[in-house]
Design a protein around this motif. Structure first.
Motif, PDB file in Angstrom:
ATOM      1  N   ASN A 154       0.135   4.307   1.538  1.00 36.89           N
ATOM      2  CA  ASN A 154       0.199   5.445   2.626  1.00 36.89           C
ATOM      3  C   ASN A 154      -0.472   4.700   3.909  1.00 36.89           C
ATOM      4  O   ASN A 154      -1.565   3.979   3.684  1.00 36.89           O
ATOM      5  CB  ASN A 154      -0.422   6.756   2.187  1.00 36.89           C
ATOM      6  N   ALA A 155      -0.631   5.420   4.898  1.00 38.03           N
ATOM      7  CA  ALA A 155      -1.323   5.138   6.315  1.00 38.03           C
ATOM      8  C   ALA A 155      -2.783   5.013   5.877  1.00 38.03           C
ATOM      9  O   ALA A 155      -3.165   4.059   6.481  1.00 38.03           O
ATOM     10  CB  ALA A 155      -0.769   6.186   7.062  1.00 38.03           C
ATOM     11  N   GLU A 156      -3.359   6.085   5.155  1.00 38.66           N
ATOM     12  CA  GLU A 156      -4.602   5.725   5.154  1.00 38.66           C
ATOM     13  C   GLU A 156      -5.237   4.564   4.689  1.00 38.66           C
ATOM     14  O   GLU A 156      -6.126   4.006   4.972  1.00 38.66           O
ATOM     15  CB  GLU A 156      -5.330   6.894   4.224  1.00 38.66           C
ATOM     16  N   LEU A 180      -3.604   1.817   4.509  1.00 43.33           N
ATOM     17  CA  LEU A 180      -3.280   0.561   5.475  1.00 43.33           C
ATOM     18  C   LEU A 180      -4.546   0.399   6.693  1.00 43.33           C
ATOM     19  O   LEU A 180      -4.750  -0.592   6.751  1.00 43.33           O
ATOM     20  CB  LEU A 180      -1.868   0.778   6.177  1.00 43.33           C
ATOM     21  N   ILE A 181      -4.745   1.435   7.500  1.00 40.41           N
ATOM     22  CA  ILE A 181      -5.756   1.554   8.087  1.00 40.41           C
ATOM     23  C   ILE A 181      -7.200   0.969   7.461  1.00 40.41           C
ATOM     24  O   ILE A 181      -7.782  -0.097   8.080  1.00 40.41           O
ATOM     25  CB  ILE A 181      -6.129   2.982   8.659  1.00 40.41           C
ATOM     26  N   VAL A 186       0.694  -1.252   0.118  1.00 36.82           N
ATOM     27  CA  VAL A 186       0.109   0.093   0.195  1.00 36.82           C
ATOM     28  C   VAL A 186       0.872   1.207  -0.108  1.00 36.82           C
ATOM     29  O   VAL A 186       1.997   1.141   0.354  1.00 36.82           O
ATOM     30  CB  VAL A 186      -0.985  -0.029   1.090  1.00 36.82           C
ATOM     31  N   LEU A 218      -7.443  -1.127   5.072  1.00 33.06           N
ATOM     32  CA  LEU A 218      -7.245  -2.458   4.935  1.00 33.06           C
ATOM     33  C   LEU A 218      -7.420  -3.391   6.230  1.00 33.06           C
ATOM     34  O   LEU A 218      -7.868  -4.316   6.486  1.00 33.06           O
ATOM     35  CB  LEU A 218      -6.116  -3.001   3.992  1.00 33.06           C
ATOM     36  N   LEU A 219      -6.743  -2.701   7.224  1.00 28.48           N
ATOM     37  CA  LEU A 219      -6.730  -3.562   8.496  1.00 28.48           C
ATOM     38  C   LEU A 219      -7.946  -3.507   9.168  1.00 28.48           C
ATOM     39  O   LEU A 219      -8.328  -4.445   9.789  1.00 28.48           O
ATOM     40  CB  LEU A 219      -5.582  -2.990   9.617  1.00 28.48           C
ATOM     41  N   HIS A 220      -8.867  -2.329   9.046  1.00 27.64           N
ATOM     42  CA  HIS A 220     -10.118  -2.395   9.526  1.00 27.64           C
ATOM     43  C   HIS A 220     -11.096  -3.178   8.575  1.00 27.64           C
ATOM     44  O   HIS A 220     -11.910  -4.133   9.394  1.00 27.64           O
ATOM     45  CB  HIS A 220     -10.530  -1.010   9.623  1.00 27.64           C
TER      46      HIS A 220
END
Ligand SMILES: Cc1cc2nc3c(=O)[nH]c(=O)nc-3n(C[C@H](O)[C@H](O)[C@H](O)COP(=O)(O)OP(=O)(O)OC[C@H]3O[C@@H](n4cnc5c(N)ncnc54)[C@H](O)[C@@H]3O)c2cc1C
Lengths: 246, 320
Positions: free
Chosen positions: A231-233, A235-236, A229, A238-240
């Protein structure tokens, strides 16, 4: 003080783990063997006692003749004598049973084993041996001082540590912390030469019946490729939504 | 013959690992047509344990059991196991259980298998799957003793809910004086422990120095995570040894493991690969960790981590 260090002969940490065709045995081809890392920290602490407080240090292994180079390495870095109990190490229980008479006959004050060996991860030999010999026992030991007959040991617990007081004879399950990584020794030429003439006793003990038997091994299923991915957004997100871990 | 579970509590609280242990015991008991009995040693009431599957709670009462002493707990469990004629005793992978279990096994002349990762694959003979070679492989091992001690890996089974109300009885073991005496305990009270953590935030040599751990701690705090590190980081003294994870450090079996500036050496991966979801943040797209991870960001930790903290806070505010 008489110290026995129990040495497990294990595949080097970089080893690729493979099994024979019917998955019933570890495939040793191309594998380099070393002193189990947890035991090496213990051995180094034992040599510290030898040099600073006066002690004799013996090392013992339960295994076939293929483990002798590992015992010679322990002699090369400073142990005085080695003992090999000529027996195939089946489960932790049989290893503890094989070591118990060595410990009793040798009248050791302190037995240092590793918290676990990095091959079968049993983590049971030190505790079982302590129980069989009637010795005090401290596991996950990260600090040990001996004063006369009294031992002060530090044990790693989940989320911290505790300090314990006990009397010799004592068995510990040791790990890093007993000494630091930088204290570990590499055998030098002189040590290697001396090790050739130090005693390596081969003993046969009655072997106890194993209480467990491994029927087959399995390697983990191959992993799916990583999802990259930007960026952080993302990633969050997908993790969620996908992995559902946050 | 019933199954006895050693239900550890910490200051009156049964942690998730204990709940999981009881559910695992219950699933086995259902297969074996028997009951699961939760043995509790401290003053925590075991009544709630029914909801995780316990049929009964056995309160082991003795002054010596008010704090953990391996010898005494092993003695007490061994007597309880004989009293209820248990054929299986289940323990966790906590430091205390791993300390105590070998003593218990010898006392009961029981076979002992730790690091179990799933329900038995056979009940005659009892055969269990467990991790070996520090998670690089697994084994199926059969026990041939009358009594078996099984050590369950953390996060290997999960907590299941039941509507059982467990009846509580007491048992008074006869204990000898422990040969080992605890003189002091040093435990961080407000930190999430690696052993319990659902999320672990771990950083390596890529962080360049101990002064840069502020953002790692902040990320961990925002996520309610434990902090961990690679071996060289603890050897260099940047972080305490208790944070060293991997083959020669602590194992990690979290739901989410985030590796920041860690290359992914075989020894590191061995210790953490029981974690369910792995994330890597590394500048080097060739770093071996990318082969082991589920999600990855190729990028500089010093940019990605502060951004991640910021975006997580926004995400939490929206989902609150
Ligand atoms: C017997 C033995 C046992 C061992 N046991 C263990 C063990 O239990 N646990 C363990 O961890 N190791 C263990 N090791 C060590 C292991 O082999 C590796 O050396 C170690 O894991 C590497 O640590 P690291 O990833 O932090 O450092 P490095 O390998 O130096 O990796 C640093 C990474 O950071 C990345 N990086 C650099 N700058 C940045 C940045 N700004 N942003 C993002 N990424 C960046 C780099 O690309 C690199 O991939 C053991 C070794 C031996 C020989």
């Amino acid at each position: 003080m008489k110290i026995l260090v129990c040495i497990s002969h294990v595949p080097d940490t970089t080893s690729k783990i493979n099994f024979n065709a019917d998955q019933t045995e570890f495939d040793t081809s191309g594998v380099q063997y070393v002193i189990n890392p947890n035991d090496e920290f213990g051995l180094t602490r034992a040599l510290w006692f030898k040099e600073k407080q006066g002690a004799t240090v013996h090392v013992a292994n339960v295994g076939g003749s293929e483990t002798e180079p590992t015992l010679r390495k322990a002699l090369a870095i400073g142990a005085d004598e080695a003992i090999r109990v000529d027996q195939t190490a089946t489960d932790g229980y049989t290893v503890a049973q094989a070591l118990a008479p060595i410990v009793k006959e040798g009248q050791y004050d302190l037995v240092i084993a590793g918290r676990e060996s990095i091959d079968y991860n049993g983590g049971m030999v030190p505790g079982m041996l302590a129980k069989l010999c009637g010795f005090s026992f401290v596991n996950t030991c990260i600090g040990l001082e001996i004063d006369g007959n009294t031992a002060t040991a530090v044990r790693e617990i989940d989320g911290g540590k505790e300090t314990l007081k006990t009397e010799l004879p004592l068995i510990i399950g040791g790990q890093k912390g007993l000494v630091e990584e930088s204290d570990l020794r590499i055998p030098n030429m002189r040590g290697i030469m001396q090790a050739r003439t130090k005693p390596l006793h081969v003993k046969t003990e009655q072997s106890a019946a194993a209480k467990s038997q491994t029927l087959r091994y399995e390697k983990p299923a191959p992993k799916q490729a990583v999802t990259l991915v930007d960026n952080a957004e993302q990633l969050i997100n997908l993790l969620h939504n996908e992995a559902k871990v946050i | 013959m019933p199954i006895l579970v050693y239900a550890e509590s910490d200051q009156g609280i049964y942690k998730k690992s204990t709940q999981e242990l009881i559910s695992f015991g219950r699933a086995m008991a259902d297969q074996m047509n028997t009951e699961v009995i939760a043995a509790v040693t401290q003053d925590a009431s075991g009544a709630e344990l029914g909801q995780y599957g316990a049929h009964k709670v056995l309160q082991l009462e003795h002054q010596a059991l008010s704090d953990f002493k391996a010898e005494n707990v092993a003695e007490a469990l061994s007597q309880a196991a004989r009293a209820v004629q248990a054929s299986v005793i289940i323990v966790s992978s906590s430091a205390n259980s791993k300390y105590m279990a070998p003593l218990l096994a010898v006392d009961l002349e029981a076979g002992y298998v730790p690091n179990i990762v799933g329900l038995p694959t056979s009940y005659t003979p009892l055969t269990v799957p467990h991790n070996v070679f520090t998670n690089k492989a697994s084994a199926h091992t059969a026990l041939n003793s009358d009594i078996s001690v099984l050590g369950l890996s953390k996060n290997a089974y999960g907590v299941h809910h039941y509507e059982t109300s467990a009846e509580i009885t007491t048992h008074n073991p006869e204990l000898s004086a422990s040969t080992v005496e605890v003189t002091s305990t040093d435990k961080a009270s407000n930190k999430v422990m690696i052993a319990d953590a659902e999320v672990v935030v771990s950083a390596g040599r890529g962080l360049k120095g101990p002064e840069n751990w502020g953002m790692i701690e902040e990320l961990a705090e925002v996520m309610g995570a434990a902090t961990a590190c690679s071996k060289p980081v603890s050897d260099l003294g940047w972080r305490p040894h208790s944070e060293h994870v991997g083959q020669t450090g602590k194992p990690v079996a979290a739901n989410l493991y985030i590796a920041i500036g860690i290359s992914g050496a075989i020894q590191h991966l061995a210790g953490i690969n029981s974690s369910k979801v792995k994330v890597v943040i590394n500048t080097d797209p060739e770093a071996p960790f990318f082969k082991a991870a589920d999600y990855g960001i190729v990028g500089d930790a010093f940019e990605v981590v502060p951004d991640l903290i910021q975006k997580l806070k926004e995400f939490q505010a929206q989902n609150a």
